[in-house]
Design a protein around this motif. Structure first.
Motif, short mmCIF file in Angstrom:
data_model
loop_
_atom_site.label_atom_id
_atom_site.label_comp_id
_atom_site.label_asym_id
_atom_site.label_seq_id
_atom_site.Cartn_x
_atom_site.Cartn_y
_atom_site.Cartn_z
N GLU A 1 -1.82 -5.44 -12.64
CA GLU A 1 -2.90 -4.64 -13.23
C GLU A 1 -3.94 -4.45 -12.13
N THR A 2 -4.37 -3.22 -11.91
CA THR A 2 -5.37 -2.93 -10.87
C THR A 2 -6.53 -2.16 -11.48
N GLN A 3 -7.64 -2.11 -10.73
CA GLN A 3 -8.80 -1.36 -11.25
C GLN A 3 -9.69 -0.89 -10.10
N VAL A 4 -10.42 0.19 -10.38
CA VAL A 4 -11.43 0.72 -9.46
C VAL A 4 -12.76 0.71 -10.21
N LEU A 5 -13.77 0.10 -9.61
CA LEU A 5 -15.08 -0.03 -10.26
C LEU A 5 -16.17 0.53 -9.35
N GLU A 6 -17.19 1.09 -9.97
CA GLU A 6 -18.41 1.41 -9.24
C GLU A 6 -19.27 0.15 -9.16
N TYR A 7 -20.16 0.11 -8.18
CA TYR A 7 -21.02 -1.07 -8.03
C TYR A 7 -21.80 -1.37 -9.30
N ARG B 1 -10.31 -11.13 -11.00
CA ARG B 1 -9.11 -11.79 -10.47
C ARG B 1 -7.99 -10.82 -10.11
N ILE B 2 -8.04 -9.61 -10.62
CA ILE B 2 -6.94 -8.68 -10.37
C ILE B 2 -7.27 -7.81 -9.16
N PRO B 3 -6.27 -7.21 -8.52
CA PRO B 3 -6.55 -6.32 -7.40
C PRO B 3 -7.55 -5.22 -7.79
N THR B 4 -8.64 -5.15 -7.02
CA THR B 4 -9.78 -4.32 -7.39
C THR B 4 -10.37 -3.64 -6.16
N ILE B 5 -10.81 -2.41 -6.35
CA ILE B 5 -11.62 -1.73 -5.34
C ILE B 5 -12.99 -1.45 -5.95
N ALA C 1 -6.52 -0.99 2.33
CA ALA C 1 -7.48 -0.35 3.24
C ALA C 1 -6.80 0.70 4.10
N ALA C 2 -5.63 0.36 4.62
CA ALA C 2 -4.90 1.31 5.45
C ALA C 2 -4.49 2.55 4.66
N GLU C 3 -4.10 2.34 3.41
CA GLU C 3 -3.70 3.48 2.58
C GLU C 3 -4.91 4.35 2.24
N LEU C 4 -6.06 3.73 2.02
CA LEU C 4 -7.28 4.50 1.76
C LEU C 4 -7.64 5.37 2.97
N VAL C 5 -7.51 4.80 4.15
CA VAL C 5 -7.77 5.57 5.37
C VAL C 5 -6.80 6.73 5.47
N ARG C 6 -5.55 6.48 5.16
CA ARG C 6 -4.55 7.55 5.23
C ARG C 6 -4.88 8.68 4.26
N LEU C 7 -5.36 8.32 3.08
CA LEU C 7 -5.64 9.33 2.05
C LEU C 7 -6.93 10.11 2.29
N ILE C 8 -7.93 9.47 2.90
CA ILE C 8 -9.26 10.09 3.00
C ILE C 8 -9.59 10.57 4.40
N ASN C 9 -9.24 9.79 5.41
CA ASN C 9 -9.71 10.09 6.77
C ASN C 9 -9.22 11.46 7.26
N LEU C 10 -10.17 12.30 7.67
CA LEU C 10 -9.90 13.64 8.22
C LEU C 10 -9.17 14.56 7.24
N ALA D 1 -9.05 6.01 -4.50
CA ALA D 1 -8.94 4.55 -4.52
C ALA D 1 -7.82 4.09 -5.46
N LYS D 2 -7.77 4.71 -6.64
CA LYS D 2 -6.71 4.35 -7.61
C LYS D 2 -5.33 4.70 -7.04
N LYS D 3 -5.25 5.86 -6.38
CA LYS D 3 -3.98 6.27 -5.79
C LYS D 3 -3.56 5.30 -4.70
N SER D 4 -4.51 4.79 -3.93
CA SER D 4 -4.16 3.84 -2.87
C SER D 4 -3.60 2.55 -3.46
N LEU D 5 -4.17 2.09 -4.55
CA LEU D 5 -3.64 0.89 -5.22
C LEU D 5 -2.23 1.14 -5.74
N ASP D 6 -2.04 2.29 -6.37
CA ASP D 6 -0.72 2.64 -6.92
C ASP D 6 0.32 2.78 -5.80
#
Length: 546
Positions: free
Chosen positions: A350-356, A407-411, A249-258, A318-323
């Motif tokens: 193994e990580t993944q980013v999914l849409e709802y 079960r794997i780290p997911t956004i 979450a912190a990394e996502l804020v760093r990448l996107i916020n402002l 999101a993928k970059k934040s996981l990486d």
């Protein structure tokens, strides 16, 4: 009109119509009473229309009033629309009890420490202070007095004027959204042809020393992209064995916020970058387990980019934040191994980013029963418990991830309320291009007449009810938005089809002020109470002459 608008503005400010309080009902009743006291509406009482909001515990209502020009049997109609609610007054501190009394507030302000600019404005006698004076009760007062003026000249008017004043603008825009039913009904019953709408939401200087008056021919859009993050929990005594959702979450804020990379531009005008509005882990209480899940969302402004493009950018971030988090974990673990003389072995996940929509399909396949009924049950339970409208889609997403056995780290990326469509007058549309040219010509002529400097801009930079009169998003974007907005129809059912059908261009003229949503909020009276009504009347007269 100056004195009448000043008096009416003070009366409107004196009604504490803070969003989500009974004052929103009270001010609607005051506006209705003012309109019904106008001789024209005494004779045509059915042309003042009240629409109570559905299932509203505060009994809030929209107020509409229609003047029918009698010079010709024209169906051309210009809408005057604005909002009657304000934000809270907690920011006034010890002056809170005077926030709705313009005269008393200004007396009190003289005795406290103010910035040089605020002090100068206060002592000039040209500025009216008070909650809502700028945003936007002075604008509503201008409309009300103009309507009274025009009602005395119906035999000289070729078209029609429709006033629409709405509550609930300062958060969920429910007033204008439900008011679309009335606009549609009047269009059909009266055969009205809506030319465009004029909003009077506040305009302000864009930089120090700026005296330009801006006319906006459209509205910035807003979405609320949300991120549900699922990591891998661990005990703090084995901290390198987990994948902390809070770090992501912190990394996502760093990448996107402002981040200006997410600014959306259209013909030289750019939105502000996204701002994080919420960030939290989802642990219900203290323990020594690292964060397994977290949640955050951003305010995201739009001028023209499609939802498809925005989703792609958000998924990439999101993928970059996981990486990045995985890389950071490994770097720290490597240093720790050196420190403790332990052999380093690279940590891998193994990580993944999914849409709802993707999570929904996974859960639907795994669920033993009707998944939609299950989601409805969650929604109704949350609504009954008055759960925040952002948290309900989160709860649904969490449950679907459990059912899908992720079960794997997911956004998971989804959208939540509010959604404000973006619109402007575009060159690609012949009708809109013509209206833009006509408005620009009227602005130019009035500028020469009034000695005011004006500039026509494409997007009103703050959120506005004008968003709900016209939508520039195509069907693909709207389908992607609603498909990834859990329980869209139950939680924020903006009638997209109705807006597309009405397709009412909206321009913002605006009362001129400073410091909206601040305790130093104030409106400049010489322009707002004298020049602005002349500008609006001039526009109406010239447009109907065309």
């Amino acid at each position: 009109m100056f004195d009448e608008i000043l008096d009416l503005t003070k009366k409107l400010v004196s009604i504490a119509s803070v969003n989500t309080t009974p004052g929103e009902h009270d001010i609607a009743c005051f506006i209705e009473s003012y309109l019904r006291d106008i001789p024209y509406f005494k004779e045509h009482s059915n042309q003042v229309m009240i629409q109570k909001l559905k299932n509203d515990s505060l009994d809030r209502r929209n107020v509409f009033a229609l003047i029918k020009g009698e010079k010709e049997n024209s169906k051309d109609t210009i809408i005057l629309h604005g909002h009657m609610d304000t934000v809270d007054v907690e920011d006034f501190g010890q002056l809170k009890e005077f926030a709705f009394d313009c005269d008393e507030l200004m007396k009190k302000l003289k005795n406290i420490n103010l910035s040089s600019e605020v002090r100068e404005d206060l002592e000039s006698g040209n500025w009216l202070f008070g909650r809502g004076a700028c945003d936007m009760k002075s604008g509503v007062a201008v409309f009300m007095v103009i309507l009274k003026y025009l009602s005395e000249k119906v035999k000289e008017i070729e078209g029609n004027i429709l006033l629409s004043v709405n509550p609930v603008e300062e958060n969920l825009h429910t007033g204008i959204i439900e008011g679309l039913e009335v606009l549609e009904d009047l269009k059909e019953k009266e055969k009205l042809n809506y030319i465009f709408a004029i909003n009077n939401d506040y305009i302000c200087p864009l930089y120090e020393g700026d005296t330009t008056k801006y006319v906006y021919t459209g509205a910035v859009g807003k979405i609320l992209p949300c991120f549900y993050i699922q990591g891998r929990e661990t005990h703090v005594a084995q901290c390198f064995e987990g994948f902390d959702a809070s770090m992501v979450a912190a990394e996502l804020v760093r990448l996107i916020n402002l981040n200006p990379e997410f600014c959306d531009g259209y013909k030289g005008e750019f939105t502000l970058p996204p701002s994080v509005l919420k960030m939290k882990d989802l642990k219900p209480q203290y323990n020594v387990q690292t964060s397994f899940t977290s949640f955050l969302y951003f305010n995201y402004f739009i001028h023209n980019t499609s939802i498809k493009e925005i989703l792609q950018k958000l998924k990439k971030a999101a993928k970059k934040s996981l990486d990045n988090v995985l890389e950071d974990i490994n770097q720290n673990y490597k240093e720790y191994c050196k420190l403790t003389n332990v052999d380093y072995k690279k940590i891998g996940y193994e990580t993944q980013v999914l849409e709802y929509e993707e999570v929904y399909e996974l859960a639907k396949k795994a669920f033993d029963g009707n998944i939609d009924e299950y989601i409805d049950e969650i929604t109704e339970k949350c609504i009954n418990e008055k759960v925040d409208k952002r948290e309900i889609p989160l709860e649904i997403t969490k449950k679907l991830c459990e059912i899908a056995e992720i079960r794997i780290p997911t956004i998971v990326i989804f959208f939540a309320a509010p959604y404000c469509p973006h619109n402007t007058l575009k060159d690609e549309d012949k009708k809109e291009k013509r209206i833009y040219g006509e408005i620009s010509e009227i602005v130019k002529e009035f500028s020469e007449k009034s000695n005011e400097e004006y500039k026509v801009m494409q997007f009103f930079p703050s959120l506005t009810d004008s968003s709900y009169l016209k939508i520039d998003d195509d069907d693909e974007s709207l389908n992607l938005l609603t498909g990834n907005f859990p329980q869209y129809k139950k939680l924020y059912n903006v009638p997209l089809g109705t807006i597309k059908k009405l397709n009412i261009p909206a321009v913002n003229y605006g009362c001129y002020g400073k410091d909206a949503h601040k305790w130093t909020e104030r409106v400049y009276m010489p322009y707002t109470f004298k020049v602005l009504p002349e500008f609006i009347i001039d526009t109406i007269e010239k447009y109907f002459e065309k």
